[in-house]
Design a protein around this motif. Structure first.
Motif, PDB file in Angstrom:
ATOM      1  N   LEU A 173     -21.063  22.771  14.079  1.00  0.00           N
ATOM      2  CA  LEU A 173     -21.732  23.310  12.824  1.00  0.00           C
ATOM      3  C   LEU A 173     -21.985  24.637  12.618  1.00  0.00           C
ATOM      4  O   LEU A 173     -22.298  25.334  11.642  1.00  0.00           O
ATOM      5  CB  LEU A 173     -22.894  22.659  12.848  1.00  0.00           C
ATOM      6  CG  LEU A 173     -23.073  21.104  12.176  1.00  0.00           C
ATOM      7  CD1 LEU A 173     -24.482  20.504  12.202  1.00  0.00           C
ATOM      8  CD2 LEU A 173     -22.128  20.717  10.971  1.00  0.00           C
ATOM      9  N   GLU A 174     -21.658  25.485  13.889  1.00  0.00           N
ATOM     10  CA  GLU A 174     -22.037  26.992  13.854  1.00  0.00           C
ATOM     11  C   GLU A 174     -20.723  27.740  13.511  1.00  0.00           C
ATOM     12  O   GLU A 174     -20.455  28.751  13.200  1.00  0.00           O
ATOM     13  CB  GLU A 174     -22.347  27.375  15.272  1.00  0.00           C
ATOM     14  CG  GLU A 174     -24.039  26.995  15.690  1.00  0.00           C
ATOM     15  CD  GLU A 174     -24.202  27.305  17.198  1.00  0.00           C
ATOM     16  OE1 GLU A 174     -23.434  27.907  17.666  1.00  0.00           O
ATOM     17  OE2 GLU A 174     -25.195  27.056  17.508  1.00  0.00           O
ATOM     18  N   MET A 175     -19.664  26.772  13.443  1.00  0.00           N
ATOM     19  CA  MET A 175     -18.179  27.290  13.115  1.00  0.00           C
ATOM     20  C   MET A 175     -18.173  27.212  11.758  1.00  0.00           C
ATOM     21  O   MET A 175     -18.652  26.417  10.964  1.00  0.00           O
ATOM     22  CB  MET A 175     -17.082  26.445  13.908  1.00  0.00           C
ATOM     23  CG  MET A 175     -17.167  26.825  15.380  1.00  0.00           C
ATOM     24  SD  MET A 175     -15.951  25.308  16.020  1.00  0.00           S
ATOM     25  CE  MET A 175     -14.319  26.193  15.630  1.00  0.00           C
ATOM     26  N   ASP A 176     -17.361  28.146  11.383  1.00  0.00           N
ATOM     27  CA  ASP A 176     -16.935  28.156   9.859  1.00  0.00           C
ATOM     28  C   ASP A 176     -15.971  26.994   9.670  1.00  0.00           C
ATOM     29  O   ASP A 176     -15.008  26.744  10.443  1.00  0.00           O
ATOM     30  CB  ASP A 176     -16.094  29.695   9.592  1.00  0.00           C
ATOM     31  CG  ASP A 176     -15.458  29.385   7.985  1.00  0.00           C
ATOM     32  OD1 ASP A 176     -16.141  29.560   7.122  1.00  0.00           O
ATOM     33  OD2 ASP A 176     -14.203  29.382   8.046  1.00  0.00           O
ATOM     34  N   PRO A 177     -15.991  26.251   8.553  1.00  0.00           N
ATOM     35  CA  PRO A 177     -15.265  24.899   8.368  1.00  0.00           C
ATOM     36  C   PRO A 177     -13.747  25.416   8.475  1.00  0.00           C
ATOM     37  O   PRO A 177     -13.276  24.697   9.191  1.00  0.00           O
ATOM     38  CB  PRO A 177     -15.751  24.630   6.990  1.00  0.00           C
ATOM     39  CG  PRO A 177     -16.909  25.045   6.812  1.00  0.00           C
ATOM     40  CD  PRO A 177     -16.984  26.324   7.342  1.00  0.00           C
ATOM     41  N   ASP A 178     -13.328  26.561   7.848  1.00  0.00           N
ATOM     42  CA  ASP A 178     -11.786  26.673   8.046  1.00  0.00           C
ATOM     43  C   ASP A 178     -11.646  26.800   9.588  1.00  0.00           C
ATOM     44  O   ASP A 178     -10.433  26.475  10.070  1.00  0.00           O
ATOM     45  CB  ASP A 178     -11.376  27.853   7.339  1.00  0.00           C
ATOM     46  CG  ASP A 178     -11.413  27.483   5.738  1.00  0.00           C
ATOM     47  OD1 ASP A 178     -11.275  26.395   5.247  1.00  0.00           O
ATOM     48  OD2 ASP A 178     -11.894  28.393   4.792  1.00  0.00           O
ATOM     49  N   LEU A 182     -26.110  18.879   7.589  1.00  0.00           N
ATOM     50  CA  LEU A 182     -24.980  19.809   7.813  1.00  0.00           C
ATOM     51  C   LEU A 182     -25.264  21.167   7.839  1.00  0.00           C
ATOM     52  O   LEU A 182     -24.626  22.166   7.899  1.00  0.00           O
ATOM     53  CB  LEU A 182     -23.804  19.814   6.840  1.00  0.00           C
ATOM     54  CG  LEU A 182     -23.104  18.363   6.897  1.00  0.00           C
ATOM     55  CD1 LEU A 182     -22.072  18.161   5.838  1.00  0.00           C
ATOM     56  CD2 LEU A 182     -22.664  18.040   8.379  1.00  0.00           C
ATOM     57  N   GLY A 183     -26.827  21.470   7.619  1.00  0.00           N
ATOM     58  CA  GLY A 183     -27.253  22.819   7.258  1.00  0.00           C
ATOM     59  C   GLY A 183     -28.211  22.674   6.127  1.00  0.00           C
ATOM     60  O   GLY A 183     -28.146  21.580   5.232  1.00  0.00           O
ATOM     61  N   PRO A 184     -28.988  23.854   5.725  1.00  0.00           N
ATOM     62  CA  PRO A 184     -29.778  24.051   4.806  1.00  0.00           C
ATOM     63  C   PRO A 184     -28.967  23.469   3.443  1.00  0.00           C
ATOM     64  O   PRO A 184     -28.060  24.146   3.196  1.00  0.00           O
ATOM     65  CB  PRO A 184     -30.572  25.255   4.597  1.00  0.00           C
ATOM     66  CG  PRO A 184     -30.247  25.652   6.225  1.00  0.00           C
ATOM     67  CD  PRO A 184     -29.104  25.113   6.614  1.00  0.00           C
ATOM     68  N   GLY A 185     -29.452  22.571   2.669  1.00  0.00           N
ATOM     69  CA  GLY A 185     -28.843  22.233   1.323  1.00  0.00           C
ATOM     70  C   GLY A 185     -27.630  21.496   1.621  1.00  0.00           C
ATOM     71  O   GLY A 185     -26.813  21.208   0.475  1.00  0.00           O
ATOM     72  N   ARG A 186     -27.231  21.193   2.880  1.00  0.00           N
ATOM     73  CA  ARG A 186     -26.253  20.415   2.855  1.00  0.00           C
ATOM     74  C   ARG A 186     -26.283  19.209   3.490  1.00  0.00           C
ATOM     75  O   ARG A 186     -26.581  18.806   4.875  1.00  0.00           O
ATOM     76  CB  ARG A 186     -25.205  21.293   3.867  1.00  0.00           C
ATOM     77  CG  ARG A 186     -24.574  22.478   2.992  1.00  0.00           C
ATOM     78  CD  ARG A 186     -23.622  23.442   3.933  1.00  0.00           C
ATOM     79  NE  ARG A 186     -22.472  22.544   4.177  1.00  0.00           N
ATOM     80  CZ  ARG A 186     -21.939  22.471   5.090  1.00  0.00           C
ATOM     81  NH1 ARG A 186     -21.945  23.035   6.408  1.00  0.00           N
ATOM     82  NH2 ARG A 186     -20.497  21.760   5.386  1.00  0.00           N
ATOM     83  N   ASP A 187     -26.508  18.136   2.583  1.00  0.00           N
ATOM     84  CA  ASP A 187     -26.939  16.699   2.955  1.00  0.00           C
ATOM     85  C   ASP A 187     -25.508  16.148   3.427  1.00  0.00           C
ATOM     86  O   ASP A 187     -24.402  16.231   3.135  1.00  0.00           O
ATOM     87  CB  ASP A 187     -27.497  15.985   1.940  1.00  0.00           C
ATOM     88  CG  ASP A 187     -28.886  16.687   1.396  1.00  0.00           C
ATOM     89  OD1 ASP A 187     -29.027  17.566   2.107  1.00  0.00           O
ATOM     90  OD2 ASP A 187     -28.914  16.213   0.221  1.00  0.00           O
ATOM     91  N   LEU A 188     -25.600  14.913   4.027  1.00  0.00           N
ATOM     92  CA  LEU A 188     -24.557  14.035   4.489  1.00  0.00           C
ATOM     93  C   LEU A 188     -24.931  12.726   4.419  1.00  0.00           C
ATOM     94  O   LEU A 188     -26.029  12.091   5.242  1.00  0.00           O
ATOM     95  CB  LEU A 188     -23.950  14.432   5.840  1.00  0.00           C
ATOM     96  CG  LEU A 188     -22.741  13.435   6.255  1.00  0.00           C
ATOM     97  CD1 LEU A 188     -21.603  13.407   5.262  1.00  0.00           C
ATOM     98  CD2 LEU A 188     -22.373  14.037   7.766  1.00  0.00           C
ATOM     99  N   GLU A 189     -24.500  11.770   3.702  1.00  0.00           N
ATOM    100  CA  GLU A 189     -24.664  10.456   3.753  1.00  0.00           C
ATOM    101  C   GLU A 189     -23.214   9.825   4.302  1.00  0.00           C
ATOM    102  O   GLU A 189     -22.316  10.053   4.230  1.00  0.00           O
ATOM    103  CB  GLU A 189     -24.809   9.778   2.120  1.00  0.00           C
ATOM    104  CG  GLU A 189     -25.687  10.593   1.507  1.00  0.00           C
ATOM    105  CD  GLU A 189     -27.127  10.308   1.789  1.00  0.00           C
ATOM    106  OE1 GLU A 189     -27.301   9.226   2.535  1.00  0.00           O
ATOM    107  OE2 GLU A 189     -28.147  11.053   1.869  1.00  0.00           O
ATOM    108  N   LEU A 190     -23.707   8.709   4.964  1.00  0.00           N
ATOM    109  CA  LEU A 190     -22.446   7.909   5.594  1.00  0.00           C
ATOM    110  C   LEU A 190     -22.895   6.376   5.324  1.00  0.00           C
ATOM    111  O   LEU A 190     -23.930   5.836   5.587  1.00  0.00           O
ATOM    112  CB  LEU A 190     -22.876   8.011   7.171  1.00  0.00           C
ATOM    113  CG  LEU A 190     -21.796   7.068   7.921  1.00  0.00           C
ATOM    114  CD1 LEU A 190     -20.325   7.358   7.657  1.00  0.00           C
ATOM    115  CD2 LEU A 190     -21.901   7.546   9.405  1.00  0.00           C
TER     116      LEU A 190
END
Lengths: 453, 262
Positions: free
Chosen positions: A48-53, A165-173
């Motif tokens: 999560l600390e890495m840039d997605p690319d 995934l970070g502030p403002g970045r939700d994840l549903e599974l």
């Protein structure tokens, strides 16, 4: 999955490398507590600390290839997702494990579901997805229970849900149970099924990366592929590449089954050979010889004892005329009638053909009729030629790979065991006694009397 | 409530057969509805299921599992419920319900006993097990015993080949079966004994299993933990890697051609 464990402490022969299976012998390996004790959920912090690319590039550099059969590079699949397109992106995990002989994802999810959940979080960060699905085949309720529990724990601990995934970045599974259809293991059929339709394959292009679930960019990955990501991130791509070969790096689960002394799951670097694996595990059951085996399920052309030294990686098995597939090593000894085996597989393909395209729907039906005749000694030599002709009309001419899979056991068995087919034709039936091939045939007291199949 | 709707409500509950025989084999439309209290309960469940998906139609497979958990198979009433919940036609729902083998199309037993007869299990004894069970129970494929307890069927590969031959009961694993062990198993099921699978939780009924498949976690205490971490075959590689000696057995055999020469 701690950084230091296991891989360098392989078996006495140095053959095995338990990573995903490294703690399956613990009391409660499926829990988050056990997973964390073995280093679980530390890779996700790193990722999560890495840039997605950069994350995508890292997985691509590591060389991880799809473990579901086709062997497509996982990182490249992720890279195909268009970015900045303002559409939702989806990750769909293919847990529809149904290929005959394949039995790796089910035990993996039963014992270690959190490796998949952590892998999903990492992958969703990479492809910028906020909703992932696990499409589990419905016929595996014990696994469904543990997935429900693992996902519940992950929500509770904040690995999923709001700001996962970070502030403002939700994840549903969402865990989604299928309803019994082999074809749903085909990725586009799976997507149709997940959309609430009959599971029938879609024409490609467009590929799922462009128009997948709900016509949005979608990555469909196998369970083992995604579950391998946390270890790769945690221990590094160099470590990952230290196993296997240049083109087939890493570790994988080999599933040994059939007439072997010790069937089971064997996690090893890619590229070990069948001979090494059988040597290390006690070989075939006592007193018997290997006759034929599949490298990756029934849809991969069968091999024989001539191929024992083939490296079990994508290139090695390909060079031997088959496919690595799911690494489902089904072994049959000399008591097994190859015509019976192939007829049964063909019945499976006919049953599971979705009916969308004619070559597969009609071809598999007629192949079953002819093969049953051969097995019963009612066929002629012309029928053998007809079987090959029909198989040729199914292979490569069907809508999806199910047709190719149906032809594979027929072509390969005809190549290696033609005389056995002819024996059925000329001898008026099957020369084998099925009682001799049962698991209990050689047990003391078994007089082969109870079987009249 | 009109008389007609009372009748259809009864049929929806699975209590009484349709009062009128179908014309030309086509049942009367529309299919009967659930009784109000059943409908209310299922509607609440359905709402929860639909909420899991960005698009409501994705809820169709779990909804079909849900209606199966109500009546033990997918009835016309259940299909109507799915259609109304999702804004689909009953024909659209029927097309999906009949595509997937896990949706039962006729009343069946509390315990679905599936014997794997795909090649590997069949060769290792699945055929013999299936034959013995047919004989022992006096039923054929997809048929149910008279007491309504056991529905027997042959199933395709269930991803447990390292435990072959495999029998599934309500989709829990019964590994390494023999004709004798499978016979005992169905006898116990019919006697109402508590039966525990090799891998999975103590058996519940088919309807209860269908509810888990609809996405409602099994709330029974100990259900998740039951049968331990991993089966013996799943651990074979790990144990070997940890230095446990392989069983005394034969080494890999010589090529076929070499047999006579040895």
């Amino acid at each position: 999955m701690s950084v230091e464990t296991q891989v360098d402490e392989t078996s006495p022969s140095g053959l095995l490398s338990p990573v995903l299976s490294a703690f399956w012998d613990e009391a409660e390996p499926w829990t988050m507590a056990t997973y964390r004790r073995h280093g679980g959920y530390s890779a996700v912090r790193k990722a999560l600390e890495m840039d997605p690319d950069d994350l995508i590039a890292y997985v691509k550099d590591a060389g991880l290839r799809g473990r579901g059969g086709a062997g497509f590079p996982t990182g490249m699949k992720w890279q195909f997702i268009p970015q900045g397109d303002d559409k939702p992106h989806y990750l769909v995990v293919n847990a529809d494990e149904s290929e005959p002989g394949t039995c790796k994802d089910i035990p993996l999810l039963f014992a270690n579901p959190h490796s998949l959940v952590e892998g999903i979080v990492i992958a969703c960060h990479a492809i910028r997805s906020s909703h992932a699905f696990i499409y589990l085949r419905g016929e595996a309720v014990p696994v469904l229970r543990r997935l429900h529990e693992a996902v519940r724990e992950a929500y509770q601990e904040g690995y999923l849900g709001k700001d996962a995934l970070g502030p403002g970045r939700d994840l549903e599974l969402t865990v989604h149970a299928g309803a019994g259809a082999y074809i749903c293991g085909e990725e586009t059929a799976l997507l149709d099924s997940l959309e609430g339709r009959r599971g029938q394959p879609r024409l490609r292009p467009p590929f799922p990366a462009v128009a997948g679930l709900y016509a949005c960019p979608t990555v469909v990955n196998n369970v083992e592929s995604i579950a391998s990501v946390p270890a790769l991130i945690e221990r590094g791509k160099e470590w990952f590449r230290s196993m296997g070969s240049e083109k087939s790096p890493g570790f994988t689960l080999y599933s040994l089954s059939g007439h072997v002394a010790r069937p089971g799951q064997y996690e090893a670097p890619l590229g070990i050979t069948m001979r090494q694996l059988l040597d290390a595990t006690g070989g075939m059951r006592p007193g018997h010889r290997l006759k034929f085996w599949t490298p990756g399920g029934s849809s991969t052309p069968m091999l024989t004892d001539e191929h024992l030294d083939t490296p079990l990686d994508y290139e090695g098995v390909g060079a031997a005329g088959s496919m690595l597939g799911t690494k489902a090593l089904q072994c049959f000894d000399e008591t097994t009638c190859v015509v019976r085996a192939v007829t049964r597989w063909t019945e499976f393909y006919a049953h599971e053909s979705c009916g969308k395209c004619t070559p597969c729907r009609e071809g598999t039906y007629w192949l079953v009729q002819l093969l049953r005749d051969v097995e019963a000694g009612k066929a002629s030599r012309d029928d053998l030629a007809k079987i090959e002709d029909i198989a040729d009309n199914v292979n490569g001419k069907s809508f999806c790979a199910l047709g190719d899979g149906a032809a594979a056991p027929i072509f390969s068995s005809m190549k290696f065991f033609r005389e056995e087919y002819e024996q059925h034709v000329t001898g008026g039936g099957c020369p084998f006694d099925p009682a001799h091939s049962t698991a209990w045939a050689d047990r003391p007291g078994s007089a082969h009397l109870e079987v009249n199949a | 409530m009109t008389d007609a709707s009372k009748e259809t409500a009864r049929e929806g509950a699975g209590a009484a057969p349709s009062p009128e025989p179908p014309i030309l084999g086509i049942p009367k439309m529309p299919p009967p509805d659930y009784p109000p209290e059943v409908r209310e309960r299922l509607t609440a469940d359905a709402k929860e299921i639909v909420a899991r998906y960005p698009d409501s139609r994705s809820a169709l497979l779990p909804l079909l599992h849900l209606v199966q958990s109500e009546e033990g198979h997918v009835t016309r009433t259940g299909q109507r419920f799915c259609a109304e919940t999702l804004g689909l036609t009953t024909a659209e729902v029927n097309a999906v319900a009949t595509f997937y083998t896990m949706y039962r199309r006729k009343p069946s037993g509390d315990y679905q006993v599936g014997v794997c007869t795909n090649t590997l299990c069949a060769v290792l004894g699945g055929d013999a097990i299936f034959e013995r069970l047919q004989e022992h129970l006096g039923v054929g494929n997809s048929e149910t015993t008279e007491d309504g307890k056991v529905t027997l069927e042959h199933i395709e590969c269930n991803a447990a080949c390292d435990y072959a031959p495999v029998v599934m009961v309500n989709w829990e694993f019964f590994d390494n079966q023999t004709p004798d062990s499978a016979t005992e198993l169905v006898d116990e099921l019919r006697a109402g004994s508590r039966v525990e699978p090799t891998r999975g939780a103590p058996l519940c009924t088919f309807k209860e299993t269908a509810r888990i498949l609809a996405g409602f976690p099994d709330t029974r205490e100990g259900a998740v933990e039951a049968s331990g971490g991993a089966g013996h075959a799943s651990l074979a590689g790990l144990r070997l890697a940890k230095g446990e000696a392989p069983p005394a057995g034969e080494r890999v055999v010589a090529p076929r051609d070499a047999e006579e020469g040895e």
